[in-house]
Write an enzyme that holds these catalytic residues in place. Structure first.
Site, PDB file in Angstrom:
ATOM      1  N   ASP A   1       0.813  -1.225   0.000  1.00 53.67           N
ATOM      2  CA  ASP A   1       0.000   0.000   0.000  1.00 53.67           C
ATOM      3  C   ASP A   1       0.846   1.275   0.000  1.00 53.67           C
ATOM      4  OD1 ASP A   1      -2.173  -1.624   0.187  1.00 53.67           O
ATOM      5  OD2 ASP A   1      -2.475  -1.342   2.344  1.00 53.67           O
TER       6      ASP A   1
HETATM    7  P1  NAP Z   1       0.840  -4.016   3.100  1.00 55.85           P
HETATM    8  O1  NAP Z   1       0.222  -3.025   2.186  1.00 55.85           O
HETATM    9  O2  NAP Z   1      -0.009  -4.608   4.156  1.00 55.85           O
HETATM   10  O3  NAP Z   1       1.452  -5.159   2.166  1.00 55.85           O
HETATM   11  C1  NAP Z   1       2.258  -6.156   2.667  1.00 55.85           C
HETATM   12  C2  NAP Z   1       2.632  -7.087   1.518  1.00 55.85           C
HETATM   13  O4  NAP Z   1       3.598  -7.980   2.024  1.00 55.85           O
HETATM   14  C3  NAP Z   1       1.468  -7.917   1.028  1.00 55.85           C
HETATM   15  O5  NAP Z   1       0.988  -7.442  -0.214  1.00 55.85           O
HETATM   16  C4  NAP Z   1       2.041  -9.352   0.931  1.00 55.85           C
HETATM   17  O6  NAP Z   1       1.921  -9.825  -0.405  1.00 55.85           O
HETATM   18  C5  NAP Z   1       3.510  -9.171   1.288  1.00 55.85           C
HETATM   19  N1  NAP Z   1       3.993 -10.261   2.136  1.00 55.85           N
HETATM   20  C6  NAP Z   1       3.392 -10.848   3.180  1.00 55.85           C
HETATM   21  N2  NAP Z   1       4.154 -11.820   3.694  1.00 55.85           N
HETATM   22  C7  NAP Z   1       5.274 -11.850   2.945  1.00 55.85           C
HETATM   23  C8  NAP Z   1       6.452 -12.630   2.979  1.00 55.85           C
HETATM   24  N3  NAP Z   1       6.624 -13.605   3.876  1.00 55.85           N
HETATM   25  N4  NAP Z   1       7.416 -12.385   2.062  1.00 55.85           N
HETATM   26  C9  NAP Z   1       7.245 -11.424   1.128  1.00 55.85           C
HETATM   27  N5  NAP Z   1       6.159 -10.644   1.062  1.00 55.85           N
HETATM   28  C10 NAP Z   1       5.184 -10.853   1.954  1.00 55.85           C
HETATM   29  O7  NAP Z   1       2.132  -3.426   3.832  1.00 55.85           O
HETATM   30  P2  NAP Z   1       2.772  -1.974   3.826  1.00 55.85           P
HETATM   31  O8  NAP Z   1       3.089  -1.528   2.436  1.00 55.85           O
HETATM   32  O9  NAP Z   1       3.849  -2.026   4.828  1.00 55.85           O
HETATM   33  O10 NAP Z   1       1.619  -1.021   4.301  1.00 55.85           O
HETATM   34  C11 NAP Z   1       1.143  -1.021   5.621  1.00 55.85           C
HETATM   35  C12 NAP Z   1      -0.363  -0.929   5.610  1.00 55.85           C
HETATM   36  O11 NAP Z   1      -0.826  -1.156   6.942  1.00 55.85           O
HETATM   37  C13 NAP Z   1      -0.874   0.425   5.172  1.00 55.85           C
HETATM   38  O12 NAP Z   1      -2.062   0.290   4.444  1.00 55.85           O
HETATM   39  C14 NAP Z   1      -1.149   1.115   6.504  1.00 55.85           C
HETATM   40  O13 NAP Z   1      -2.129   2.117   6.386  1.00 55.85           O
HETATM   41  C15 NAP Z   1      -1.625  -0.048   7.338  1.00 55.85           C
HETATM   42  N6  NAP Z   1      -1.485   0.175   8.792  1.00 55.85           N
HETATM   43  C16 NAP Z   1      -0.279   0.488   9.302  1.00 55.85           C
HETATM   44  C17 NAP Z   1      -0.157   0.747  10.653  1.00 55.85           C
HETATM   45  C18 NAP Z   1       1.159   1.157  11.247  1.00 55.85           C
HETATM   46  O14 NAP Z   1       1.173   1.686  12.352  1.00 55.85           O
HETATM   47  N7  NAP Z   1       2.266   0.906  10.603  1.00 55.85           N
HETATM   48  C19 NAP Z   1      -1.262   0.641  11.494  1.00 55.85           C
HETATM   49  C20 NAP Z   1      -2.495   0.262  10.937  1.00 55.85           C
HETATM   50  C21 NAP Z   1      -2.576   0.032   9.585  1.00 55.85           C
HETATM   51  P3  NAP Z   1       1.941 -11.404  -0.699  1.00 55.85           P
HETATM   52  O15 NAP Z   1       0.917 -12.013   0.192  1.00 55.85           O
HETATM   53  O16 NAP Z   1       1.637 -11.506  -2.155  1.00 55.85           O
HETATM   54  O17 NAP Z   1       3.325 -11.891  -0.380  1.00 55.85           O
END
Ligand code: NAP
Length: 487
Positions: free
Chosen positions: A413
């Site tokens: 994301d």
């Molecule tokens: P993300 O959008 O959740 O994407 C994570 C990606 O990691 C997934 O598409 C997944 O794809 C891949 N993945 C999962 N396990 C894996 C593995 N073992 N090896 C390789 N890839 C793997 O993560 P992000 O870009 O870090 O974004 C964070 C999201 O969380 C944002 O939308 C944010 O708003 C939200 N959020 C963050 C917080 C905070 O405090 N940081 C709090 C609440 C919400 P595959 O399954 O295809 O591998």
């Protein structure tokens, strides 16, 4: 009503125990030492918050906070004229028996739930002290102002206690992580909160109604449960940060009731910093508080456009290693997938391998990458990657057009260009890392699954993007091997 009256007995016993354990007859010298401890403690708390805001000073900040808290405890033990120490020793033992295994056994990825549990305990302590204080006073002798503050303390403490336990349950997947909703839920919740507020107002006017205080406490605790039910597991970090603010405010109110200055200061700092953190997280996700609390976000949406066949280019570790080795500058973009795969130590090896080849390597840190604030900083610091290589989003974004390769490791994301232009996207408006502006983009993930927001990432379909399909730990390990073998 009988059970309410019966339930007051243990509370009276608790307050009697506290009364007998403390006898406020300190000498002037003791009070002076206590005030000095409180003053130095308060300064250390403020310095701790300042230092914690930067990875290079974060450890120092942590130590400053701990010393500040130790001084606050020592000051209280000296200055409050405590003569019977056994209750305090029992408390320290019970706390250590719970806290030490929690710190040692729960893994890094479980930090959000560990934080939720700590808040639950803090809030329970604040509400128990408030309840004990109420039943310790002779019925009807609490002045209206103190009663009002006491009610606020117990309201925030009780709802934070049950709310944090619910958050823990959802994050640990003991409870269903999906938002649990039913029709009329918001009205029902507001009725519970309204009931608690009306009870508090009646209590301020009639502090002798001891049974009503129990009703009030139960309503506050019930509201904490109901507040968290409709929130999805993935939104818990933001909620925990908000509950942290409530627990802090509750402790601050407790400081007013007990006339303890260091509690007022520490609670207010905790409350304010928790609130600021929640605001930062909401802004970084382009969400509002109401959307987090009532939006039932975090359910994967149906695939966006059915029928439209888009293709991606994929590559293996050998090809990718060749491109990385030939690059002058590489920016690594870590995300939730790196945390899940626990790939941070392999990422350090990759950093070393590329640096040895003369490549300039930096790390781009998005404020909400992963699932908790500072998630990426914590993991990369654990793997001992130099702090000066971690660059915040606002500073790195202008550099992407000059970067040879942006290597995205398990982030999704936070790199999705749709956030900039697609008004129909749930992440529209969320600030992102401009990885699509780099000359070449490589993405390590296991398949084409969406991330937290449940939306497809158009980055993967760009001509300049190469997908490296695989688990982050395994794929980064293969890259390191290939780079090491390449000449
Ligand atoms: P993300 O959008 O959740 O994407 C994570 C990606 O990691 C997934 O598409 C997944 O794809 C891949 N993945 C999962 N396990 C894996 C593995 N073992 N090896 C390789 N890839 C793997 O993560 P992000 O870009 O870090 O974004 C964070 C999201 O969380 C944002 O939308 C944010 O708003 C939200 N959020 C963050 C917080 C905070 O405090 N940081 C709090 C609440 C919400 P595959 O399954 O295809 O591998």
């Amino acid at each position: 009503m009988n059970f309410l009256i019966a339930a007051q007995e243990p509370l009276k016993a608790l307050s009697d125990a506290i009364e007998h354990a403390t006898r406020p007859a300190p000498s002037t010298g003791q009070v002076l030492i206590m005030d000095a401890c409180y003053l130095i403690g308060a300064v250390l708390f403020i310095l701790a918050l300042k230092w914690l805001s930067n990875p290079t000073t974060a450890r120092k900040g942590n130590t400053a906070g701990q010393i500040g808290m130790l001084l606050a405890v020592v000051g209280t033990l000296i200055g409050a004229g405590i003569v019977e120490i056994h209750w305090i020793v029992i408390g320290i033992l019970v706390g250590s028996l719970i806290g030490v295994p929690m710190a040692l056994l729960m893994p890094m990825t479980a930090v959000p739930q560990r934080t939720a549990l700590s808040h639950a305990f803090g809030a329970l302590a604040a509400s128990l002290v408030g309840i004990a204080h109420f039943y310790q006073e002779p019925a009807g002798h609490i002045p209206p102002l103190v009663m009002g503050i006491l009610c606020l303390e117990v309201l925030l403490g009780a709802l934070t206690f049950t709310g944090s336990l619910m958050a823990f349950g959802k994050l640990q997947e003991i409870l269903p992580t999906r938002p649990m909703t039913f029709s009329g839920q918001n009205i029902f919740n507001f009725m519970i909160l309204g009931g608690a507020i009306v009870s508090a107002i009646v209590l301020v006017m009639n502090p002798e109604m001891q049974w009503l205080f129990l009703v009030f406490t139960v309503l506050a605790a019930l509201f904490g449960i109901m507040l968290i039910l409709p929130i999805g597991g993935a939104d818990m970090p933001t909620v925990i940060s908000l509950l942290n603010a409530y627990a802090g405010l509750s402790a601050s109110m407790m400081g007013f009731v007990l006339d303890n200055k260091v509690l007022i200061i520490a609670g207010a700092l905790d409350g304010a910093s928790g609130l600021i953190l929640s605001i930062i997280m909401c802004k970084a996700m382009n969400r509002s508080f109401t959307n987090v609390l009532f939006g039932a976000f975090g359910q994967v949406q149906a695939a966006a456009v059915a029928g439209e066949q888009k293709t991606v280019k994929s590559a293996g570790a050998e090809e990718a290693a060749g491109i990385l080795s030939a690059a002058t500058s590489v920016v690594i973009v870590p995300g939730y997938g790196m945390a899940v795969a626990q790939a941070q130590h392999r990422v350090h090896e990759l950093y070393d391998a590329l640096t040895k080849k003369g490549v300039d390597v930096k790390f781009a840190i998005h404020p909400v990458a992963g699932r908790m604030p500072g998630h990426m900083n914590v993991l990369l610091a654990e793997a001992e990657i130099p702090y000066d290589k971690l660059v915040e989003m606002e500073d790195i974004n202008s550099e992407f057009p000059q970067v040879d390769v942006a290597l995205v490791i398990g982030a999704n994301d936070v790199t999705n260009p749709a956030a900039r232009h697609d008004k129909s996207s749930p992440i529209y408006g969320m600030p992102i890392l401009d990885v699509d502006k780099a000359r070449t983009v490589m993405v390590i993930k296991r398949g084409m699954a969406p991330g937290f927001a449940g939306v497809e990432n158009e980055l993967y379909y760009l001509d300049k993007t190469l997908m490296l399909f695989g688990d982050a730990k395994g794929m980064v390990g293969s890259l390191v091997k290939e780079i090491g073998e390449a000449h």
